[in-house]
Design an enzyme around this catalytic site. Structure first.
Site, mmCIF file in Angstrom:
data_model
loop_
_atom_site.group_PDB
_atom_site.id
_atom_site.type_symbol
_atom_site.label_atom_id
_atom_site.label_comp_id
_atom_site.label_asym_id
_atom_site.label_seq_id
_atom_site.Cartn_x
_atom_site.Cartn_y
_atom_site.Cartn_z
ATOM 1 N N THR A 156 67.369 69.669 0.593
ATOM 2 C CA THR A 156 66.435 68.857 -0.202
ATOM 3 C C THR A 156 65.027 68.894 0.387
ATOM 4 O O THR A 156 64.827 69.129 1.584
ATOM 5 C CB THR A 156 66.901 67.396 -0.294
ATOM 6 O OG1 THR A 156 67.057 66.866 1.024
ATOM 7 C CG2 THR A 156 68.215 67.272 -1.043
ATOM 8 N N ALA A 157 64.074 68.616 -0.489
ATOM 9 C CA ALA A 157 62.661 68.581 -0.099
ATOM 10 C C ALA A 157 62.280 67.148 0.288
ATOM 11 O O ALA A 157 63.047 66.212 0.092
ATOM 12 C CB ALA A 157 61.817 69.063 -1.270
ATOM 13 N N PHE A 158 61.060 66.987 0.818
ATOM 14 C CA PHE A 158 60.653 65.655 1.269
ATOM 15 C C PHE A 158 60.379 64.690 0.120
ATOM 16 O O PHE A 158 60.471 63.484 0.271
ATOM 17 C CB PHE A 158 59.387 65.761 2.149
ATOM 18 C CG PHE A 158 58.121 65.952 1.349
ATOM 19 C CD1 PHE A 158 57.433 64.857 0.828
ATOM 20 C CD2 PHE A 158 57.632 67.224 1.075
ATOM 21 C CE1 PHE A 158 56.290 65.037 0.060
ATOM 22 C CE2 PHE A 158 56.495 67.412 0.307
ATOM 23 C CZ PHE A 158 55.822 66.307 -0.199
ATOM 24 N N GLY A 222 69.013 75.922 8.825
ATOM 25 C CA GLY A 222 68.913 76.345 7.430
ATOM 26 C C GLY A 222 69.452 77.753 7.234
ATOM 27 O O GLY A 222 70.295 78.001 6.366
ATOM 28 N N GLY A 238 63.048 72.866 -3.610
ATOM 29 C CA GLY A 238 61.869 73.055 -2.763
ATOM 30 C C GLY A 238 60.963 74.115 -3.358
ATOM 31 O O GLY A 238 60.972 74.352 -4.568
ATOM 32 N N GLU A 260 66.340 74.761 -7.699
ATOM 33 C CA GLU A 260 65.409 73.915 -8.443
ATOM 34 C C GLU A 260 64.100 73.963 -7.651
ATOM 35 O O GLU A 260 63.942 73.276 -6.654
ATOM 36 C CB GLU A 260 65.981 72.508 -8.562
ATOM 37 C CG GLU A 260 65.376 71.691 -9.673
ATOM 38 C CD GLU A 260 64.291 70.798 -9.167
ATOM 39 O OE1 GLU A 260 63.101 71.162 -9.368
ATOM 40 O OE2 GLU A 260 64.602 69.770 -8.579
ATOM 41 N N LEU A 261 63.196 74.846 -8.104
ATOM 42 C CA LEU A 261 62.033 75.183 -7.279
ATOM 43 C C LEU A 261 60.750 74.637 -7.894
ATOM 44 O O LEU A 261 60.777 73.639 -8.606
ATOM 45 C CB LEU A 261 62.005 76.703 -7.069
ATOM 46 C CG LEU A 261 63.358 77.286 -6.603
ATOM 47 C CD1 LEU A 261 63.337 78.787 -6.541
ATOM 48 C CD2 LEU A 261 63.770 76.688 -5.260
ATOM 49 N N CYS A 294 57.869 67.783 -8.324
ATOM 50 C CA CYS A 294 57.931 69.129 -8.913
ATOM 51 C C CYS A 294 57.595 69.052 -10.397
ATOM 52 O O CYS A 294 57.248 70.055 -11.007
ATOM 53 C CB CYS A 294 59.264 69.797 -8.651
ATOM 54 S SG CYS A 294 60.646 68.821 -9.170
ATOM 55 N N THR A 295 57.674 67.850 -10.972
ATOM 56 C CA THR A 295 57.375 67.658 -12.389
ATOM 57 C C THR A 295 55.954 67.151 -12.646
ATOM 58 O O THR A 295 55.610 66.829 -13.793
ATOM 59 C CB THR A 295 58.352 66.633 -12.987
ATOM 60 O OG1 THR A 295 58.321 65.467 -12.162
ATOM 61 C CG2 THR A 295 59.763 67.161 -13.061
ATOM 62 N N GLY A 459 59.360 62.221 -14.681
ATOM 63 C CA GLY A 459 60.151 61.035 -14.990
ATOM 64 C C GLY A 459 61.355 61.290 -15.867
ATOM 65 O O GLY A 459 61.674 60.496 -16.759
HETATM 66 C C1 UN1 Z 1 61.403 66.426 -8.048
HETATM 67 O O1 UN1 Z 1 60.196 66.260 -8.062
HETATM 68 O O2 UN1 Z 1 61.926 67.257 -7.267
HETATM 69 O O3 UN1 Z 1 61.651 64.017 -13.511
HETATM 70 C C2 UN1 Z 1 62.369 65.654 -8.881
HETATM 71 C C3 UN1 Z 1 61.224 63.479 -12.481
HETATM 72 C C4 UN1 Z 1 62.186 62.873 -11.514
HETATM 73 C C5 UN1 Z 1 62.752 63.899 -10.588
HETATM 74 C C6 UN1 Z 1 61.726 64.733 -9.877
HETATM 75 N N1 UN1 Z 1 63.258 62.249 -12.247
HETATM 76 O O4 UN1 Z 1 60.024 63.400 -12.245
#
Ligand code: UN1
Length: 509
Positions: A156-158, A222, A238, A260-261, A294-295, A459
């Site tokens: 997992t990422a931070f 890792g 990550g 899931e990058l 990431c979103t 979200g």
């Molecule tokens: C992430 O940034 O790795 O959709 C996950 C979203 C959150 C999950 C983000 N439910 O923004």
């Protein structure tokens, strides 16, 4: 709440892995820092090759018994875990906030996301079914079933130090797998506290060891984990750079990955849009979590006829964002994770300027006062692309609150701009025109794994499959049928008659 109180409430004071008052790392110890102050929170004892080996050997053994527990009974344990997480929601939410700097409301939201996926997994535990298929032969039956896969590795990422593990671990648990978690070294305390809470519940139900942790440097731990043939699935969240390496190594041993990058998420605003709704969504998507999801919304693609007015309102809204201590009431944006992230932010802005981008608001560090002066704060920033829309830096994901603005003339052009980046995670359109919204989610629309209409890019709810295409890696976590990644499929064909019948009508007599 002081850091010491947060540590206490999260149950970390006497944890064997946690060294309070440690300030300097050494080969066996990492330091987790508070990004809001730059101060150390605590030291964390790291795994080495020998302790890694012990963990995986034990995980393989635990799997042998855990897989035999009926899935609905596994679900009962996950239900108890969900209840326990509810009891610890405030404590864990505060710890997330302390350790990675997201505001408390978002820290709590993250723990809620884990609770939600636990609930989801409980329901799933009675529904891990496959289809019954039609056999072409008389007196033959054919159906699919799903078996537990093995000990699985979760990297997992931070930025989501609790929920992303939750997505994986809660599903893995009902699927009959043992989870070996390698958390980010920027958020090990959250991992230790979260794993401990869940592991205690599992142990109290007679199944210790279904949640395991390995904490260490990538080179030491890792790489070892990714190459380990005893771990049939590596689920990694990550950067794309990290994911490409993980993908190559795991493919080399013909293992499975769930990647899931990165994302470089665009949001289109059309002339028919509800602009108030769009405004709020853009601010949350671009500024929330200090741009470290990431979103996160990184690119605004807006029709030229409404661009100036909308962008002016956006700039005004940005100026009201309260930056500061993430644990303090009223803060909307906390710090970036570390000094390097601030450097990356500044470098992206310098590049954007040099490429003809205009900084409309922000663009610099944010000097927080007093005890926060050592924190890694930046100003939320909007940069408008030159009129020819050429801004190469916007093609890259910079994990910081920078929003690039592009303008378009017709929807085809907007979609082309939207899809022009390497990543393919989240996407959004704001429109009240059904033709536009349907076009956006048609095969010639957004090329992303997540597509929103009149909602922002961040979200997601847990019930849908989460993940994306292209450089985002193609994996799907969380809801829908993501659970299938954590199991192995078996197609069973049974001859309950007395005749020797071959498929495809072959005669062999
Ligand atoms: C992430 O940034 O790795 O959709 C996950 C979203 C959150 C999950 C983000 N439910 O923004």
């Amino acid at each position: 709440m002081t850091p010491a109180e947060v540590i206490d409430r999260a149950g970390l004071r006497n944890h064997p892995r946690v060294v309070l008052n440690a300030t300097a790392p050494d080969s066996g110890l990492a330091i987790s820092h508070n990004p809001a102050t730059g101060q150390p929170i605590a030291g964390i004892r790291l795994d080495d090759a020998a302790s890694y080996e012990k963990t995986v050997t034990q995980a393989v053994e635990t799997f042998k018994t855990w897989r035999l527990v009926p899935a609905p009974i596994r679900g009962q344990i996950v239900r108890a875990i969900g209840d326990e997480l509810r009891r610890h929601k405030d404590a864990l939410g505060a710890l997330v906030s302390l350790e990675v700097g997201k505001i408390l409301a978002e820290g709590l939201g993250e723990v809620q996301e884990t609770i939600d996926i636990a609930d989801y997994a409980v329901g799933l535990s009675r529904n891990l079914g496959g289809p019954v298929l039609s056999s072409e032969r008389p007196n033959h039956a054919m159906y699919e079933q799903w078996h537990p896969l093995g000990p699985i590795g979760v990297i997992t990422a931070f930025n989501f130090p609790n929920a992303v593990w939750g997505w994986n671990a809660m599903l893995a648990a009902v699927c009959g797998d043992v989870t070996i978690w390698k958390p980010s070294l920027f958020a090990p305390l959250t991992a230790i506290a979260t794993n401990e809470i869940c592991e205690k519940v599992a142990a109290a139900h007679g199944h210790p060891g279904i949640f395991r942790l390995v904490i260490g440097q990538d080179a030491e731990i890792g790489e070892r984990m990714v190459a380990d043939r005893r771990i049939p699935l590596i689920s990694a969240t990550g950067s794309t750079r990290m994911g490409k390496r993980v993908g190559q190594i795991v493919a080399g041993r013909v293992g499975r990955t769930l990647l899931e990058l990165g994302g470089n998420n665009g949001l289109i605003v059309t002339p028919s849009a509800d602009l108030d709704l769009a405004l709020k969504s853009v601010v949350f998507g671009a500024v929330g979590t200090a741009g470290q999801r990431c979103t996160t919304t990184r690119r605004l693609i807006i029709h030229e006829s409404i661009a100036d007015g909308f962008v002016n309102k956006l700039v005004a809204a940005y100026k009201t964002v309260r930056i500061g201590d993430p644990l303090a009431e009223g803060t909307l944006m906390g710090p970036l994770i570390n000094a390097k992230a601030v450097e990356n932010f500044l470098a992206a802005i310098a590049a954007a300027r040099q490429q003809g981008g205009a900084v409309l608001v922000g663009g610099d560090r944010y000097a927080a006062p007093g005890p926060l002066s050592g924190g890694h704060y930046v100003q939320p920033t909007i940069i408008r692309a030159p009129t020819n829309n050429s801004l190469p830096i916007a093609m890259e994901e910079t994990f910081a609150p920078i929003l690039y603005v592009f303008t378009y003339r017709d929807l085809d052009q907007a979609i082309a701009i939207h899809n022009s980046v390497d990543a393919g995670l989240a996407s959004a359109i704001f429109t009240n025109d059904v033709r536009e919204s349907q076009r956006f989610i048609s095969p010639t629309g957004s090329d992303c794994g997540l597509a929103y209409v009149n909602l922002g890019t961040s979200g997601a709810e847990i019930g849908g499959a989460f993940g994306g295409e292209k450089d985002t890696g193609g994996g799907r976590e969380s809801g829908s049928d993501s659970w299938k990644a954590y199991m192995r499929r078996q197609t069973c064909t049974i001859n309950f008659g007395t005749e020797f019948k071959l498929a495809q009508g072959i005669r062999f007599e």
